[in-house]
Design a protein around this motif. Structure first.
Motif, PDB file in Angstrom:
ATOM      1  N   UNK A 172       8.046  62.239  47.145  1.00  9.46           N
ATOM      2  CA  UNK A 172       8.976  61.665  48.124  1.00  9.46           C
ATOM      3  C   UNK A 172       8.184  61.006  49.252  1.00  9.46           C
ATOM      4  N   UNK A 173       8.429  59.720  49.446  1.00 11.67           N
ATOM      5  CA  UNK A 173       7.777  58.975  50.529  1.00 11.67           C
ATOM      6  C   UNK A 173       8.851  58.348  51.401  1.00 11.67           C
ATOM      7  N   UNK A 174       8.760  58.605  52.711  1.00 11.85           N
ATOM      8  CA  UNK A 174       9.723  58.038  53.654  1.00 11.85           C
ATOM      9  C   UNK A 174       9.043  56.887  54.397  1.00 11.85           C
ATOM     10  N   UNK A 175       9.613  55.690  54.267  1.00 13.86           N
ATOM     11  CA  UNK A 175       9.119  54.522  54.992  1.00 13.86           C
ATOM     12  C   UNK A 175      10.088  54.209  56.134  1.00 13.86           C
ATOM     13  N   UNK A 176       9.572  54.238  57.349  1.00 13.14           N
ATOM     14  CA  UNK A 176      10.398  53.979  58.536  1.00 13.14           C
ATOM     15  C   UNK A 176      10.055  52.581  59.040  1.00 13.14           C
ATOM     16  N   UNK A 177      11.025  51.682  58.969  1.00  9.07           N
ATOM     17  CA  UNK A 177      10.813  50.279  59.343  1.00  9.07           C
ATOM     18  C   UNK A 177      11.202  50.037  60.799  1.00  9.07           C
ATOM     19  N   UNK A 178      10.580  49.003  61.393  1.00 11.85           N
ATOM     20  CA  UNK A 178      10.842  48.624  62.795  1.00 11.85           C
ATOM     21  C   UNK A 178      10.691  49.829  63.718  1.00 11.85           C
TER      22      UNK A 178
ATOM     23  N   UNK B   3       1.603  60.376  60.820  1.00 12.68           N
ATOM     24  CA  UNK B   3       2.901  60.015  60.236  1.00 12.68           C
ATOM     25  C   UNK B   3       3.466  61.162  59.403  1.00 12.68           C
ATOM     26  N   UNK B   4       2.598  61.828  58.631  1.00 12.19           N
ATOM     27  CA  UNK B   4       3.070  62.950  57.804  1.00 12.19           C
ATOM     28  C   UNK B   4       3.564  64.099  58.679  1.00 12.19           C
ATOM     29  N   UNK B   5       2.852  64.385  59.774  1.00  6.63           N
ATOM     30  CA  UNK B   5       3.295  65.442  60.689  1.00  6.63           C
ATOM     31  C   UNK B   5       4.627  65.075  61.339  1.00  6.63           C
ATOM     32  N   UNK B   6       4.799  63.790  61.643  1.00  6.92           N
ATOM     33  CA  UNK B   6       6.060  63.313  62.200  1.00  6.92           C
ATOM     34  C   UNK B   6       7.208  63.608  61.236  1.00  6.92           C
ATOM     35  N   UNK B   7       6.983  63.344  59.945  1.00  9.01           N
ATOM     36  CA  UNK B   7       8.007  63.622  58.944  1.00  9.01           C
ATOM     37  C   UNK B   7       8.283  65.117  58.838  1.00  9.01           C
TER      38      UNK B   7
ATOM     39  N   UNK C 296      11.686  67.982  46.195  1.00 12.09           N
ATOM     40  CA  UNK C 296      10.579  67.056  45.943  1.00 12.09           C
ATOM     41  C   UNK C 296       9.245  67.760  46.184  1.00 12.09           C
ATOM     42  N   UNK C 297       8.268  67.474  45.318  1.00  9.96           N
ATOM     43  CA  UNK C 297       7.048  68.278  45.314  1.00  9.96           C
ATOM     44  C   UNK C 297       5.992  67.821  46.311  1.00  9.96           C
ATOM     45  N   UNK C 298       6.149  66.649  46.890  1.00 12.65           N
ATOM     46  CA  UNK C 298       5.209  66.228  47.931  1.00 12.65           C
ATOM     47  C   UNK C 298       5.933  65.284  48.868  1.00 12.65           C
ATOM     48  N   UNK C 299       5.468  65.220  50.119  1.00 13.62           N
ATOM     49  CA  UNK C 299       6.181  64.467  51.152  1.00 13.62           C
ATOM     50  C   UNK C 299       5.178  63.619  51.938  1.00 13.62           C
ATOM     51  N   UNK C 300       5.448  62.327  51.982  1.00 13.31           N
ATOM     52  CA  UNK C 300       4.550  61.385  52.642  1.00 13.31           C
ATOM     53  C   UNK C 300       5.378  60.484  53.534  1.00 13.31           C
ATOM     54  N   UNK C 301       4.757  59.990  54.624  1.00 15.04           N
ATOM     55  CA  UNK C 301       5.492  59.129  55.556  1.00 15.04           C
ATOM     56  C   UNK C 301       4.628  57.936  55.965  1.00 15.04           C
ATOM     57  N   UNK C 302       5.281  56.781  56.079  1.00 10.08           N
ATOM     58  CA  UNK C 302       4.657  55.581  56.632  1.00 10.08           C
ATOM     59  C   UNK C 302       5.609  54.973  57.652  1.00 10.08           C
ATOM     60  N   UNK C 303       5.063  54.577  58.797  1.00  9.88           N
ATOM     61  CA  UNK C 303       5.871  53.865  59.791  1.00  9.88           C
ATOM     62  C   UNK C 303       5.366  52.429  59.862  1.00  9.88           C
TER      63      UNK C 303
ATOM     64  N   UNK D 268      -0.394  44.598  62.861  1.00  8.04           N
ATOM     65  CA  UNK D 268      -0.165  46.016  62.582  1.00  8.04           C
ATOM     66  C   UNK D 268       0.702  46.183  61.333  1.00  8.04           C
ATOM     67  N   UNK D 269       1.721  45.356  61.213  1.00  9.74           N
ATOM     68  CA  UNK D 269       2.620  45.445  60.064  1.00  9.74           C
ATOM     69  C   UNK D 269       1.867  45.147  58.764  1.00  9.74           C
ATOM     70  N   UNK D 270       1.012  44.145  58.782  1.00  8.81           N
ATOM     71  CA  UNK D 270       0.228  43.802  57.598  1.00  8.81           C
ATOM     72  C   UNK D 270      -0.672  44.972  57.204  1.00  8.81           C
ATOM     73  N   UNK D 271      -1.321  45.579  58.185  1.00  7.93           N
ATOM     74  CA  UNK D 271      -2.214  46.708  57.917  1.00  7.93           C
ATOM     75  C   UNK D 271      -1.429  47.909  57.392  1.00  7.93           C
ATOM     76  N   UNK D 272      -0.251  48.177  57.956  1.00 13.79           N
ATOM     77  CA  UNK D 272       0.581  49.293  57.511  1.00 13.79           C
ATOM     78  C   UNK D 272       1.070  49.076  56.072  1.00 13.79           C
ATOM     79  N   UNK D 273       1.422  47.843  55.760  1.00  9.72           N
ATOM     80  CA  UNK D 273       1.861  47.532  54.394  1.00  9.72           C
ATOM     81  C   UNK D 273       0.732  47.730  53.396  1.00  9.72           C
ATOM     82  N   UNK D 274      -0.467  47.338  53.787  1.00 11.58           N
ATOM     83  CA  UNK D 274      -1.618  47.510  52.900  1.00 11.58           C
ATOM     84  C   UNK D 274      -1.910  48.994  52.660  1.00 11.58           C
ATOM     85  N   UNK D 275      -1.776  49.804  53.708  1.00 12.82           N
ATOM     86  CA  UNK D 275      -2.005  51.254  53.554  1.00 12.82           C
ATOM     87  C   UNK D 275      -0.967  51.858  52.606  1.00 12.82           C
ATOM     88  N   UNK D 276       0.281  51.427  52.742  1.00 18.35           N
ATOM     89  CA  UNK D 276       1.339  51.920  51.859  1.00 18.35           C
ATOM     90  C   UNK D 276       1.034  51.552  50.410  1.00 18.35           C
TER      91      UNK D 276
END
Length: 625
Positions: A176-182, A196-200, A228-235, A259-267
């Motif tokens: 399970x991965x939660x992507x938080x936009x804007x 981000x994971x701690x935030x989730x 869900x067996x694992x939990x990940x977050x991206x903002x 920042x958005x480009x870098x965050x997308x690449x990390x995701x």
């Protein structure tokens, strides 16, 4: 190696007709059926118009493909699919599933959203939830679909077994991965910077209390944690100005926020490197073909008004996969044996059986490479019978090739002898001696010729028996021989024929013994490879249970901190049950499988077969990479 799929644009996999009916697109199913590679399946869900399609296009390595749209109207209907070569896992295919937006006011039926969400969970190995703003109660309420999963998905077909399935969902569901936009907040908690994971995980913390409002608050969080067996977050920051967002798919990265480009690449990097392969019970890797069958099975269940059952789907897949496994194994055996036997015969039965052993083992490796959930070794029995028939066929072909070669050789070597017979050279005084000399020359040339195969002596004996009346007539007509010499010659001829008969019988008996020994060896090979597979599955089960116990202990700790006594008691029972199961698996031994009776048979006939009496192997849950 399987060819890479060529799919320039996405196609609709599951059509949503008027928001009322879900239908499999046959063209998309055909695309999946052509993919024999293991698949990493990423499905994205979330409210409509939140930018889900943009992330999926990036995963596909494109700026366009999945429809983005620039209005308040939802563009994606049903579930769209894009299959591309996996960028970091050679020999794998990345399957991207873009789902229609949840909560679209134009649909008018929320049950449709629930089924779309459930199908995304069932088909994916990696689930991405996309939302806007922050992870707050409103965002959690958008995830109310997760609270209905136990009503929409069954793990077991038996109602008795299905009563308490919740402990098993984590074992089978995707990551399970939660992507938080804007996202505009600062990642801080109590004055300290958080990841981000701690935030989730902070957002998923449960509140103590038994009031309805508290239960409603906790329910979606508890489901996310438990299922869900694992939990990940991206903002993600806002990608660009509002006006530019209307043509987001046309914008080069230079016009997007850094920042958005870098965050997308990390995701994308996370999905490529950590994205899990879709697997079934026992760690069996799912190919595109099997994924297509799963999609059909689940959609048909929904259309019929029933709840999709994962156990039934796995059983249906097992039938399909085993039919293919048997077919592939036989093809491997037949192709390799045919290439060898039909070109020239083996010199001995031992040489033939050596080839048979080599390619039978190769066929078994192919079979066990695709095998899962073979209850009572039904398909292994089937494969054994078919391999026996193939071996019998090749044994007969081996004999026929040998016999044909030997007959052709004798025909070539006996030209002088036949010419002498036709010209009457042996029908004169001293003709018998001359005939014997030609016959001995033929025998010497024949016996010294290599690679005649296992029918060499029988073919020679047949030839000499055919010529025996002619030889007797020549001997009787030769007036240079005394009666005593004729008697001695006849005795010698009979003794030589008897000796050849003895040698033929000895060879046949030797071949029979070798065949019987080979049947025993064949059974032991089947037994050995079955035991190895069962042992491998047992070790996977132990590792899986160790992992699940660790996950449940984390849940238990969180419940203790939050003061949830009832939930803590449930988790303690689940953990103890898993430990008991692990103990049984630790002690489980692979019992030696009894050898069935070996029936007597003549050489070249495989009717007598070893009867496999194989104990059934349990279906084991998958192990994550």
């Amino acid at each position: 190696m399987a060819p890479e799929i060529a799919m320039p644009l996405p196609v609709c996999l599951i059509e949503n007709r008027d928001g009322q009916e879900l239908v499999i697109n046959k063209d998309a199913a055909q695309i999946l059926s052509d993919i024999t590679q293991p698949v990493v399946v990423v499905a994205i869900v979330g409210k409509y118009r939140t930018g889900k399609s943009y992330l999926m296009n990036k995963l596909a390595g494109r700026s366009d493909g999945f429809a983005l749209g620039s209005t308040i109207q939802s563009k994606t209907k049903g579930i769209w699919m894009w299959c591309v070569p996996h960028p970091s896992k050679p020999g794998h295919t990345l399957v991207l599933l873009d789902t229609e937006g949840l909560g679209d006011v134009e649909k008018g039926d929320s049950r449709n959203d629930t089924w779309i969400f459930s199908l995304a969970v069932l088909l994916s190995s990696n689930l991405v939830f996309n939302s806007m703003g922050t992870i707050d109660q409103q965002a959690m309420e958008q995830l109310h679909y997760v609270t209905e999963l136990t009503k929409r998905i069954r793990l077991k077909s038996s109602p008795a077994e299905a009563e308490d399935e919740s402990a098993e969902f984590k074992r089978i569901f995707p990551s399970f991965t939660w992507c938080v936009r804007d996202f505009t907040l600062i990642l801080e908690q109590d004055g300290k910077e958080v990841t981000e994971d701690e935030y989730l995980m902070n957002a998923l913390k449960l509140k103590p209390g038994s009031r309805k409002v508290i239960k409603d608050y906790n329910l979606p969080r508890q489901c996310i944690i438990s299922f869900f067996h694992s939990h990940k977050c991206f903002v993600f920051d806002r990608p660009a100005s509002k006006r530019k967002l209307q043509r987001l798919e046309e914008l080069p990265e230079s016009e997007l926020e850094e920042e958005f480009v870098e965050q997308t690449q990390r995701f994308c990097t996370y999905v490529f490197e950590d994205g899990r392969v879709k697997t079934l019970a026992g760690g069996h890797l799912i190919s595109g073909k099997l994924l297509g069958h799963l999609a059909v099975t689940y959609v048909e269940a929904i259309r019929s008004g029933s709840v999709p059952c994962m156990e039934n789907a796995v059983l249906a897949l097992a039938e399909i996969e085993y039919a293919g496994a048997v077919e592939d194994a036989l093809f491997k055996y037949e192709a390799e044996m045919g290439q060898r036997v039909t070109k020239f015969p083996t010199e001995t039965q031992e040489e033939f059986l050596y080839l048979h052993r080599e390619w039978e083992e190769a066929a078994l490796k192919v079979f066990f490479g695709r095998s899962f959930k073979d209850e009572n070794q039904k398909y292994q029995h089937q494969l054994k019978k078919l391999l026996d028939l193939k071996m019998k066929d090749f044994s007969q072909r081996n004999e026929e090739v040998s016999a044909d070669l030997c007959r052709a050789l004798i025909q070539e070597l006996s030209i002088t002898l036949e010419t002498g017979l036709s010209q009457g050279e042996y029908s004169r005084p001293g003709g018998h001696k001359h005939f014997l000399e030609e016959k001995l020359n033929l025998l010497e040339a024949y016996n010294t010729k290599p690679k005649k195969g296992i029918k060499a002596l029988e073919v020679l004996q047949g030839f000499l028996l055919d010529k025996k009346p002619i030889e007797d007539a020549i001997m009787q007509a030769d007036n240079t021989l005394t009666q005593k010499e004729k008697e001695i010659a006849e005795q010698r001829s009979q003794a030589e024929a008897a000796e050849r008969d003895r040698q033929i019988l000895q060879e046949n008996n030797g071949r029979l013994e070798q065949l019987m020994e080979d049947e025993k060896r064949s059974y032991e090979q089947h037994e050995k490879m079955l035991s190895e597979k069962m042992e491998e599955e047992r070790r996977r089960m132990i590792r899986e249970n160790d992992w699940l116990i660790e996950q449940k202990l984390k849940e238990h700790k969180a419940s203790l901190i939050a003061g949830f006594k009832q939930r803590t008691d449930v988790l303690e029972r689940e953990i103890q049950g898993l430990r008991n199961q692990k103990g049984r698996d630790d002690k489980r031994q692979i019992s030696k499988l009894p050898v069935g009776p070996i029936q007597n048979r003549t050489p070249g006939n495989s009717n007598g077969k070893v009867q496999l009496c194989m104990s059934s192997g349990s279906a084991l849950p998958h192990v994550r990479e």
